[in-house]
Structure formats: C-alpha cells, structure tokens
Design an enzyme around this catalytic site. Structure first.
Site, PDB file in Angstrom:
ATOM      1  N   ASP A  70      19.610  -6.707 -12.159  1.00 21.11           N
ATOM      2  CA  ASP A  70      18.219  -6.683 -11.718  1.00 21.11           C
ATOM      3  C   ASP A  70      18.196  -6.556 -10.196  1.00 21.11           C
ATOM      4  OD1 ASP A  70      15.491  -6.663 -11.880  1.00 21.11           O
ATOM      5  OD2 ASP A  70      15.272  -8.699 -12.661  1.00 21.11           O
ATOM      6  N   ASP A  71      17.011  -6.222  -9.660  1.00 24.99           N
ATOM      7  CA  ASP A  71      16.931  -5.945  -8.218  1.00 24.99           C
ATOM      8  C   ASP A  71      16.805  -7.200  -7.371  1.00 24.99           C
ATOM      9  OD1 ASP A  71      13.914  -6.498  -7.981  1.00 24.99           O
ATOM     10  OD2 ASP A  71      14.042  -5.012  -9.561  1.00 24.99           O
TER      11      ASP A  71
ATOM     12  N   CYS B 237       0.788  -1.220   0.000  1.00 29.16           N
ATOM     13  CA  CYS B 237       0.000   0.000   0.000  1.00 29.16           C
ATOM     14  C   CYS B 237       0.828   1.282   0.000  1.00 29.16           C
ATOM     15  CB  CYS B 237      -0.883   0.078   1.244  1.00 29.16           C
ATOM     16  SG  CYS B 237      -1.990  -1.291   1.431  1.00 29.16           S
TER      17      CYS B 237
ATOM     18  N   CYS C 212      15.404  -3.934   8.242  1.00 30.04           N
ATOM     19  CA  CYS C 212      15.050  -5.351   8.286  1.00 30.04           C
ATOM     20  C   CYS C 212      15.657  -6.039   7.063  1.00 30.04           C
ATOM     21  CB  CYS C 212      13.527  -5.509   8.266  1.00 30.04           C
ATOM     22  SG  CYS C 212      12.989  -7.231   8.099  1.00 30.04           S
TER      23      CYS C 212
ATOM     24  N   SER D  80      13.368  -0.831 -11.765  1.00 33.40           N
ATOM     25  CA  SER D  80      14.054  -0.807 -10.477  1.00 33.40           C
ATOM     26  C   SER D  80      15.495  -1.294 -10.547  1.00 33.40           C
ATOM     27  CB  SER D  80      13.263  -1.629  -9.453  1.00 33.40           C
ATOM     28  OG  SER D  80      12.958  -2.891  -9.998  1.00 33.40           O
TER      29      SER D  80
ATOM     30  N   GLY E  79       0.674   0.389  -5.225  1.00 33.42           N
ATOM     31  CA  GLY E  79      -0.531  -0.434  -5.242  1.00 33.42           C
ATOM     32  C   GLY E  79      -1.419  -0.061  -6.405  1.00 33.42           C
TER      33      GLY E  79
ATOM     34  N   CYS F  14      12.040  -1.896   6.117  1.00 35.69           N
ATOM     35  CA  CYS F  14      12.149  -2.968   5.117  1.00 35.69           C
ATOM     36  C   CYS F  14      13.219  -2.606   4.086  1.00 35.69           C
ATOM     37  CB  CYS F  14      10.802  -3.141   4.430  1.00 35.69           C
ATOM     38  SG  CYS F  14      10.875  -4.205   2.974  1.00 35.69           S
TER      39      CYS F  14
ATOM     40  N   ASN G 277      -0.418   1.044   5.788  1.00 34.55           N
ATOM     41  CA  ASN G 277       0.469   0.247   4.951  1.00 34.55           C
ATOM     42  C   ASN G 277       1.229  -0.694   5.869  1.00 34.55           C
ATOM     43  OD1 ASN G 277       3.659   0.958   3.363  1.00 34.55           O
ATOM     44  ND2 ASN G 277       2.284  -0.747   3.008  1.00 34.55           N
ATOM     45  N   GLY G 278       1.160  -1.986   5.582  1.00 35.58           N
ATOM     46  CA  GLY G 278       1.916  -2.933   6.396  1.00 35.58           C
ATOM     47  C   GLY G 278       1.153  -4.216   6.600  1.00 35.58           C
TER      48      GLY G 278
ATOM     49  N   CYS H 114       8.354 -13.354   4.548  1.00 32.46           N
ATOM     50  CA  CYS H 114       8.129 -12.023   5.112  1.00 32.46           C
ATOM     51  C   CYS H 114       6.763 -12.017   5.779  1.00 32.46           C
ATOM     52  CB  CYS H 114       8.166 -10.962   4.021  1.00 32.46           C
ATOM     53  SG  CYS H 114       7.727  -9.322   4.645  1.00 32.46           S
TER      54      CYS H 114
ATOM     55  N   TYR I  55      13.729  -2.065  -4.048  1.00 29.50           N
ATOM     56  CA  TYR I  55      12.766  -2.283  -5.128  1.00 29.50           C
ATOM     57  C   TYR I  55      11.472  -1.464  -5.046  1.00 29.50           C
ATOM     58  CZ  TYR I  55       9.206  -4.864  -7.823  1.00 29.50           C
ATOM     59  OH  TYR I  55       8.181  -5.206  -8.660  1.00 29.50           O
TER      60      TYR I  55
HETATM   61  S1  SF4 Z   1      11.349  -9.642   5.634  1.00 29.61           S
HETATM   62 FE1  SF4 Z   1      12.251  -8.736   3.736  1.00 29.61          FE
HETATM   63  S2  SF4 Z   1      10.501  -7.967   2.559  1.00 29.61           S
HETATM   64 FE2  SF4 Z   1       9.775  -8.364   4.671  1.00 29.61          FE
HETATM   65  S3  SF4 Z   1       9.989  -6.402   5.754  1.00 29.61           S
HETATM   66 FE3  SF4 Z   1      11.885  -7.532   6.112  1.00 29.61          FE
HETATM   67  S4  SF4 Z   1      13.277  -6.869   4.441  1.00 29.61           S
HETATM   68 FE4  SF4 Z   1      11.187  -6.283   3.847  1.00 29.61          FE
END
Ligand code: SF4
Length: 473
Positions: A368-369, A16, A456, A306, A46, A259, A123-124, A405, A265
């Site tokens: 590529d990403d 989102c 993350c 990307s 989105g 993230c 978003n999440g 994830c 990306y």
């Molecule tokens: S697990 Fe990967 S895709 Fe999910 S929030 Fe963490 S870094 Fe992002």
C-alpha cells in the site's frame, strides 16, 4: 484520544486540480468544453466541488458548485459558457472549513477590481494565510469567507494598483505569500500560470492543437489529445499567449520542495511531474522495498489503485508473482462516506473485496502507499485473513508519517498518526499484520533525486523548506 475514522477518511486528502486554456483568434474550439474534459482527467484531485470561468465578449463568466464535474456541469450549463476565448477550471477537495461551505469555497473565484477583472483558481495552501488576511482586513479589505483563494486575489489586486499588468501583480504578490500555490489566473486579455518559489504543487504548460494551456498534471493534456511542453519552474510566472509562453521569474531563491506525496499517492500514474513518471517512481519505491525484504511469500498484492505500481515494482525485483488479490468497486461515490460504526466492515467490503481463490492459503506481500491512522491497513489485513490468507506482510511505499503538513494536504493531528510515538513492531501489532516494512526516508530521497527540482518530505522528516507555525519563535 485516538478516534476511529471511516474507511475513506483514513487516507491523505489532496486539495485541488487546476486547468486553463487560451484560444488563438479564429480557433474552432469551445474553451469551456475543453476545460470541462480536462477537469474529468483531474477529478482524482478533488471530488467535492468544481468550477469553470470563461472569458466571453461581454466579460468573465463563472459557473461552479458542489459535486463531481458531471454533477456541476450539464449540457445546458456548458452551452451558457460557450463562445469563450479562454477558460480556467478547478476541482476541489474539502480542506479549509467544513463541507457546508463548499459551494462558496468552490473555485475559480471572480474578482472585479479598479484595474479590471480577473478569475483565479489555485492548488495548495498558504502558510501565512491567516496573517495576510489580518493585514488585509486591517487596511479595510473585506472577505466573504476568508479562503486562501480570496486572500491571494486580495494580494494580487493590491499589487495590481501599483503595477501595469496582472503578471507583474502576481510577481509582486509572490513576495508576500509563503507556502504552496499553483495558480491559474485569467484576466480580460491573458492567461497566466504561476508556481510558488518552492514548487510544492505540480503545474505544467502544454498545447492542445493550437491552444496553449496549463494543468496540475500532464494526464489532463493527454486526455485532450494534447501534449505537455514543460513544467512551470518553482517561482516562475508564465503568460500564455497565442505565440507561446512568456516566462518571468519572481526572483525568490528557494529550496525546491515538490510534495513527495504527489508522486507516492495523489497524482495519476500516467502523469509525469517535474520530469519524473509517477508510475516509474512508484515502481522504484516497490523495488526498493523488495531489495530490503527478508520475508518469504507466495504472491504480491497491491492495494488498488495507488498501491498497484509499487506492488508491480516489488514483484519485478523480488521475482514473487504479482496477483490481483483485491477488487475495487469503482462505482462507490464520494457520498458513501459515513457508514454507521456497526457497518464499517461492510463499508470496507463494498469498496474493496478480497479475491478468495487468489489469496486462500497464500503467504501474501500486501503493498500500500501509506499508513495514516492505521485503520485501513488493519481492515485490509482482516479482509485478506477472512478470505483465507495464511500470512499477510504489509509493505508501505512511503516512510511513516510523523509530522503535520501545512501545504494543502490534510493529515490528522500527530497523535492520531499510527506511527507517531510507536515503534514499527507496535504499528504492526496494531494492524494485525505478520510483518510491516516502511520505505526508508533515504530510499525516498534517492528515488526523488531524479526530479528536476527538490522535493518535500517534511511529514516524514520534520524538515520544512519554509518556516511553519510550530517552528516560529
Ligand atoms: S509535508 Fe508531506 S504531504 Fe505536505 S507537502 Fe510535504 S511531502 Fe507533501
């Protein structure tokens, strides 16, 4: 068994984008139109549904539906939302449930409760959403569809009955919600932005003229001729008043966990997230790949869109010329998703085509990403070879995906991930490239060190910042 995804499916999917704006008294601006324009700038986050809720003199009014922003909002629809003193909007990618329910899963959602009215979008993804829903239902709470947005609104409303203000209710609710959520909430008086204690998803505040607003990405403020003032900190609740932001902390100490894939990306390259330019982040990833490169090549080609920044970084660092070797068709809509299996090669060529005069007889570094299931990479390598490329060496500006994830990014089950249970050589063989190189996790950590808060990388490392289902005893 490993399936064969359609071209579009072999990419990570974001959930989102959110935006909100509040007008000072006497401001000559249409809040709904401004949010509509902001949603255009966030459309990459989105494409399945869009919605806008506004605060008008008679109360909160909502319009939403399935489709791209211009498909959901006609001039007439926007006129019905005019004259608002504040508005929030949302673009959605399908994640929870099937596409059939998108009209109902579209956000914002509008809630009428004992202490007032509220519109909310986010978003999440909550890690403990199912548990919170069950607890709420046990106490008599009723859900229409059981989306996370509904769960969050239930928790906030419950806490509102114990507090005086919406912001206090949100601050309390944050102690119950685990996972990723960047929230924009509007009641009859206030516009509020809140970011989960780990800061999984981006959220920033800024100004458009005299108006304060909140957005998933800074590019939305840029598109409106405004500017970002700052990011919302992890665990922070910001009340946007005509006089400026009022900041509150939920008091939860947590590891910062933006993230990493937002930077790799999801986000637009012209956005700045938690103090880091997305374009520069991707260029640095490409430069890291180039520093470790041992392959001789004639040209560097990025996969649009990307992969382009990382490809340029690779070219800069390596001195190998950057060339546009792939052409993207920008007019294929989201409806072009499920070609007949026999037509899949056509589908790829419709979306991306090789520029034969550029790639013929060349040794190519293709950047590529990411590699998810590997089908896209395989088709791209084939595409370049069919166009006459002599060698194709794939460089991936992310580490290999190995873990699920739980925070709003759709990743297939581990056994469907190309790198799961395979060596790099096996993945390279599977996609048919001459060589394959991933960004090492340590390089990702080094680049991400410049973020204001932590990041993350759990889908690469398995190190989750919060307890996730498979880790629970
Ligand atoms: S697990 Fe990967 S895709 Fe999910 S929030 Fe963490 S870094 Fe992002």
């Amino acid at each position: 068994m490993r399936g064969t995804p359609a071209f579009e499916e072999d990419k990570l999917h974001e959930e989102c984008g959110v935006f909100g704006l509040t007008l000072p008294e006497g401001e000559n601006r249409d809040a709904a139109y401004t949010v509509y324009n902001a949603l255009f700038a966030l459309q990459h986050r989105g494409q399945v549904a869009a919605g806008i809720a506004v605060r008008r003199p008679e109360g909160l009014v909502l319009r939403k539906g399935p489709g791209l922003v211009p498909e959901v909002f006609s001039k007439q629809t926007l006129q019905k939302l005019s004259g608002a003193s504040a508005a929030i909007g949302h673009v959605r990618y399908s994640y929870e449930g099937s596409d059939d329910g998108n009209e109902f899963r579209a956000q914002p959602i509008l809630v009428h409760h004992a202490a007032g009215n509220m519109a909310l979008c986010y978003n999440g993804r909550l890690v403990n959403g199912a548990q919170l829903r069950m607890e709420t239902e046990t106490r008599g709470g009723i859900f229409q569809i059981g989306s996370d947005a509904e769960i969050i609104s239930h928790i906030i409303v419950r806490e509102h009955l114990r507090t005086n203000t919406t912001e206090d209710a949100i601050l309390n609710a944050m102690h119950y919600m685990i996972g990723a959520y960047s929230l924009v909430v509007m009641d009859e008086h206030k516009l509020i932005a809140a970011r989960d204690p780990n800061g999984y998803r981006p959220l920033c505040i800024g100004k458009v003229g005299n108006c304060w607003g909140a957005a998933s990405e800074s590019c939305a403020f840029d598109a409106l001729g405004g500017h970002v003032v700052r990011d919302v900190a992890p665990g922070e609740v910001v009340v946007l008043t005509p006089d400026g932001p009022e900041s509150y902390s939920c008091g939860i100490r947590a590891k910062g966990a933006l993230c990493a894939f937002e930077l790799i990306y999801f986000a637009r390259p012209d956005s700045v997230i938690d103090g880091v330019s997305v374009d520069l982040f991707r260029r640095e990833a490409g430069m890291c790949l180039a520093r470790r490169n041992t392959v001789k090549a004639d040209i560097v080609v990025g996969v649009p869109d990307s992969g382009l920044s990382a490809a340029q970084g690779f070219a800069t660092q390596s001195g190998i010329p950057y060339e546009m070797g792939l052409m993207k068709n920008r007019y294929i809509s989201r409806t072009f998703l499920n070609p007949h299996p026999n037509e899949r090669r056509t589908a790829v060529r419709l979306k991306l085509n090789a520029i034969a005069s550029t790639v013929r007889d060349k040794r190519i570094i293709l950047v590529d990403d990411s590699i998810v299931q590997g089908t896209t990479a395989k088709r791209l390598v084939r595409l370049l070879r069919d166009a006459g490329a002599k060698e194709v060496h794939l460089k991936v500006s992310a580490p290999p995906f190995l873990n699920p994830c739980y925070f709003g990014t759709y990743l297939p089950d581990s056994d469907k991930l190309a790198a799961f249970g395979r060596t790099g050589e096996e993945v390279c063989h599977m996609i048919g490239a001459d060589s394959l190189q991933f960004l090492p996790v340590e390089d990702l950590k080094t680049i991400a060190d410049t973020l204001n808060w932590g990041h993350c990388d759990a889908c690469f490392t398995g190190n989750y910042a919060v307890p996730v289902p498979r880790q629970k005893g």
